[in-house]
Design a protein around this motif. Structure first.
Motif, mmCIF file in Angstrom:
data_model
loop_
_atom_site.group_PDB
_atom_site.id
_atom_site.type_symbol
_atom_site.label_atom_id
_atom_site.label_comp_id
_atom_site.label_asym_id
_atom_site.label_seq_id
_atom_site.Cartn_x
_atom_site.Cartn_y
_atom_site.Cartn_z
ATOM 1 N N PHE A 177 -2.708 2.009 -8.777
ATOM 2 C CA PHE A 177 -3.348 0.802 -9.057
ATOM 3 C C PHE A 177 -3.317 -0.335 -8.008
ATOM 4 O O PHE A 177 -3.767 -1.133 -7.833
ATOM 5 C CB PHE A 177 -3.021 0.173 -10.271
ATOM 6 C CG PHE A 177 -1.510 -0.157 -10.694
ATOM 7 C CD1 PHE A 177 -1.282 -1.490 -10.083
ATOM 8 C CD2 PHE A 177 -0.410 0.689 -10.779
ATOM 9 C CE1 PHE A 177 0.148 -1.981 -10.164
ATOM 10 C CE2 PHE A 177 0.937 0.352 -10.952
ATOM 11 C CZ PHE A 177 1.074 -1.023 -10.450
ATOM 12 N N ILE A 178 -2.072 0.162 -7.167
ATOM 13 C CA ILE A 178 -1.680 -1.018 -6.032
ATOM 14 C C ILE A 178 -2.938 -0.853 -4.889
ATOM 15 O O ILE A 178 -3.065 -2.020 -4.426
ATOM 16 C CB ILE A 178 -0.322 -0.635 -5.438
ATOM 17 C CG1 ILE A 178 0.766 -0.809 -6.253
ATOM 18 C CG2 ILE A 178 -0.284 -1.216 -4.018
ATOM 19 C CD1 ILE A 178 0.978 -2.207 -6.281
ATOM 20 N N GLY A 210 -6.345 9.708 1.320
ATOM 21 C CA GLY A 210 -6.607 10.618 0.102
ATOM 22 C C GLY A 210 -5.395 11.247 -0.443
ATOM 23 O O GLY A 210 -5.565 11.719 -1.821
ATOM 24 N N TYR A 211 -4.196 11.421 0.095
ATOM 25 C CA TYR A 211 -3.009 11.919 -0.507
ATOM 26 C C TYR A 211 -2.353 11.040 -1.700
ATOM 27 O O TYR A 211 -1.864 11.600 -2.554
ATOM 28 C CB TYR A 211 -1.805 11.896 0.585
ATOM 29 C CG TYR A 211 -1.895 12.903 1.325
ATOM 30 C CD1 TYR A 211 -2.324 14.293 1.128
ATOM 31 C CD2 TYR A 211 -2.161 12.702 2.770
ATOM 32 C CE1 TYR A 211 -2.313 15.228 2.048
ATOM 33 C CE2 TYR A 211 -2.219 13.577 3.852
ATOM 34 C CZ TYR A 211 -2.518 14.979 3.242
ATOM 35 O OH TYR A 211 -2.587 15.965 4.441
ATOM 36 N N THR A 212 -2.850 9.820 -2.033
ATOM 37 C CA THR A 212 -2.544 9.254 -3.188
ATOM 38 C C THR A 212 -3.136 9.755 -4.459
ATOM 39 O O THR A 212 -2.557 9.013 -5.495
ATOM 40 C CB THR A 212 -2.992 7.374 -2.966
ATOM 41 O OG1 THR A 212 -4.416 7.517 -2.766
ATOM 42 C CG2 THR A 212 -2.331 7.021 -1.761
ATOM 43 N N VAL A 213 -4.047 10.384 -4.350
ATOM 44 C CA VAL A 213 -4.692 10.832 -5.644
ATOM 45 C C VAL A 213 -3.904 12.034 -6.458
ATOM 46 O O VAL A 213 -4.328 12.504 -7.317
ATOM 47 C CB VAL A 213 -6.181 11.294 -5.334
ATOM 48 C CG1 VAL A 213 -7.044 10.226 -4.805
ATOM 49 C CG2 VAL A 213 -6.333 12.579 -4.577
ATOM 50 N N LEU A 232 0.804 -1.175 0.050
ATOM 51 C CA LEU A 232 0.049 -0.072 0.041
ATOM 52 C C LEU A 232 0.812 1.330 0.020
ATOM 53 O O LEU A 232 0.415 2.329 -0.624
ATOM 54 C CB LEU A 232 -0.886 0.101 1.055
ATOM 55 C CG LEU A 232 -2.095 1.276 1.399
ATOM 56 C CD1 LEU A 232 -2.935 1.050 0.028
ATOM 57 C CD2 LEU A 232 -2.821 1.152 2.566
ATOM 58 N N THR A 233 2.111 1.141 0.605
ATOM 59 C CA THR A 233 2.863 2.056 0.627
ATOM 60 C C THR A 233 3.325 2.659 -0.911
ATOM 61 O O THR A 233 3.655 3.802 -0.954
ATOM 62 C CB THR A 233 4.275 2.123 1.373
ATOM 63 O OG1 THR A 233 3.802 1.619 2.905
ATOM 64 C CG2 THR A 233 5.193 3.214 1.755
ATOM 65 N N CYS A 254 -10.771 4.653 -1.093
ATOM 66 C CA CYS A 254 -11.093 3.505 -0.209
ATOM 67 C C CYS A 254 -12.228 2.646 -0.840
ATOM 68 O O CYS A 254 -12.298 1.356 -1.120
ATOM 69 C CB CYS A 254 -11.604 3.564 1.297
ATOM 70 S SG CYS A 254 -11.245 1.955 2.374
ATOM 71 N N ALA A 255 -13.232 3.512 -1.040
ATOM 72 C CA ALA A 255 -14.410 2.945 -1.936
ATOM 73 C C ALA A 255 -14.283 2.361 -3.192
ATOM 74 O O ALA A 255 -14.517 1.202 -3.306
ATOM 75 C CB ALA A 255 -15.618 3.868 -1.707
ATOM 76 N N LEU A 256 -13.208 3.108 -3.757
ATOM 77 C CA LEU A 256 -12.726 2.416 -5.226
ATOM 78 C C LEU A 256 -11.901 1.351 -5.085
ATOM 79 O O LEU A 256 -11.911 0.370 -6.005
ATOM 80 C CB LEU A 256 -11.985 3.651 -5.848
ATOM 81 C CG LEU A 256 -11.415 3.250 -7.356
ATOM 82 C CD1 LEU A 256 -12.662 3.107 -8.296
ATOM 83 C CD2 LEU A 256 -10.581 4.443 -7.949
#
Length: 527
Positions: free
Chosen positions: A57-58, A173-176, A46-47, A199-201
């Motif tokens: 995509f991870i 949320g920072y992943t976006v 996840l990191t 998270c929902a996605l």
């Protein structure tokens, strides 16, 4: 001396007991070695979704695999332990860089390394374990389960960010930020709202419901389209009355009070500041770069005035010393100090949110005397009391100040509500964390603040990353890590109105609470 050695032995013994507890077979019974490695790997995977890797995509792979694995475990205890192991893998791999700050004075802080590598990731991972247990309440239907899991993810992100010590690092949320269009939705719901979306996605496939999966992807496309329309005709405008000079001295080694190193650092700052200096220049130095203590009577003010351009200003990070108005006791603050050409201090912003153990020791009276803060200086820093903007010229917008880790708190700009700010300034010293992923993560969090509040952001770092960021979170210019130099830029103009997020700051918390309530009510239908 003997007392100091004895205390260190006690600390070492306690750490050893903690390690033995974690590794105790009874604590992880029914978990094979391969299962533990698998869960740790899922967490570490996840990191990779965060900067600097940006492998978005991870997320579905990591989170869906976790939910599928949890199905194989019966009983809340086993699910809790699985969640903790997953969380430990994630937080160890994403927070290991904290250890780097301790290596600056290994002889003084060696005993803290086990706490950093074991205790901190483990404590935060407990919230993932609790999340997993709480989510089982919604496991009456697969769609309810993934929606409840996503809502609870946000709730437990908030709890782990503030319940023990303030550290809202690496929210989902920072992943976006690697998805420019999607990241614009932060101006509506903030980073916590984006955590729910991500998270929902990332868990929708687990539902095995085609209609739900399509609905989630349609929402994702709608959010992406919103961002596309927001950026479609977005142009960058500048205020050309002043030039900003962002100085990155690449000071990777702290002077630690050594006079020769202090002089070396100061001369480097002067050299970079004076090179091809033109009038109407605002020179900005990063956090902790000025190597001496500043105060109202300091003779350094006269010297600093000599390196300020005509009609210009100097904004510097500095340790600011001043007496308390009531007690008369001298207090030391991590500050942003602004001086004009006459050497007059026209503004001092004192950092309010201090780093636990980095800038002060929380619950000081319960710790032995040899426990000191990581940052150099005698005693703890004091905390500022007032969020206030800096106004240095009528031709420039008011500046919202953020020192170092204050930029990771989404609520701080909201605390300035009612004060008209048109620019955010974040000065930082990420040199403590070397060439790890820490400075990159910190940089992206500062960028998120620009999107949330529709406000350009200037970031000046001691050894990188220094950057100019527009009101859409786009990087206009930057100096990478380990580069010595400066950026000359005009001030990006704020052309957007106050963001929806600023006006309705609590909206994400409200709709997540409503969703959770509806899921609780819906459970009755499935009994």
């Amino acid at each position: 001396m003997h007392l100091l050695i004895r205390r260190r032995k006690v600390v070492k013994k306690k750490v050893s007991e903690c390690v033995l507890l974690i590794l105790n077979y009874k604590f992880v019974n029914k978990f094979t070695f391969k299962q533990i490695v698998f869960l740790l790997s899922l967490g570490a995977l996840l990191t990779l979704a965060y900067h600097p890797f940006d492998l978005f995509f991870i997320i579905p792979i990591s989170l869906t695999s976790l939910l599928l694995y949890l199905d194989s475990k019966k009983g809340l205890k086993q699910k809790f332990i699985a969640g903790v192991i997953f969380g430990y893998g994630h937080f160890l791999s994403s927070l290991y860089w904290i250890m780097y700050s301790l290596l600056t004075d290994f002889s003084g802080f060696w005993w803290m390394i086990p706490f950093v590598l074991i205790l901190i990731p483990l404590v935060i991972a407990l919230f993932i374990g609790l999340l997993v247990i709480a989510a089982q309440y919604f496991n009456y239907h697969r769609i309810a389960y993934v929606l409840g899991f996503s809502a609870l993810w946000v709730i437990f992100e908030f709890l782990r960010s503030f319940l023990i010590f303030p550290f809202p690092w690496n929210l989902l949320g920072y992943t976006v930020l690697s998805l420019e269009n999607v990241s614009q939705f932060a101006s509506v719901v903030g980073v916590y709202g984006l955590s729910f979306v991500v998270c929902a996605l990332g868990t929708c496939v687990y539902s095995r419901n085609i209609k739900y999966i399509l609905a989630v992807f349609m929402c994702y496309l709608a959010i992406s389209s919103f961002g596309y329309m927001r950026l479609k005709d977005a142009k960058v405008e500048y205020i050309e009355d002043y030039t900003l000079r962002l100085v990155q001295p690449n000071l990777t080694e702290h002077h630690m009070g050594d006079p020769e190193k202090q002089s070396r650092d100061f001369l480097k700052l002067i050299k970079l500041s004076l090179k091809d200096l033109k009038e109407n220049t605002i020179t900005i130095w990063p956090e902790a770069s000025f190597p001496y203590i500043l105060h109202e009577g300091s003779t350094f003010k006269t010297l600093l005035a000599e390196i300020i351009s005509k009609n210009g200003f100097l904004i510097t990070g500095a340790d600011w010393l001043e007496p308390d108005k009531e007690s008369g006791k001298w207090n030391l603050y991590n500050s942003i100090v602004t001086l004009n050409k006459q050497g007059k201090v026209i503004s001092v912003y004192k950092k309010i949110l201090l780093v636990p153990f980095g800038e002060y020791i929380p619950l000081r009276k319960y710790f032995p005397d040899f426990v000191e803060k990581v940052a150099y200086g005698i005693g703890d820093f004091n905390s500022g009391k007032q969020f206030k903007t800096t106004r240095i010229s009528e031709n420039l917008p008011a500046i919202l100040n953020l020192i170092c880790y204050e930029s990771i708190f989404t609520h701080i700009p909201y605390a300035y509500q009612g004060q008209d700010f048109g620019l955010m300034l974040n000065i930082t010293n990420d040199a403590w964390f070397g060439n790890s992923i820490g400075p990159y993560q910190h940089y992206t969090m500062a960028r998120m603040r620009a999107i949330e509040y529709n406000t350009p952001l200037i970031r000046v770092a001691k050894h990188g990353i220094t950057g100019v960021i527009d009101q859409f979170g786009r990087v206009l210019a930057e100096l990478e890590i380990n580069n010595e130099g400066f950026l000359n830029t005009n001030v990006p103009k704020k052309t957007l109105q106050s963001s929806f997020y600023l006006l309705y700051y609590h909206i994400s918390a409200i709709w997540i609470a409503i969703l959770t309530f509806l899921l609780i009510c819906a459970k009755r239908r499935f009994k």
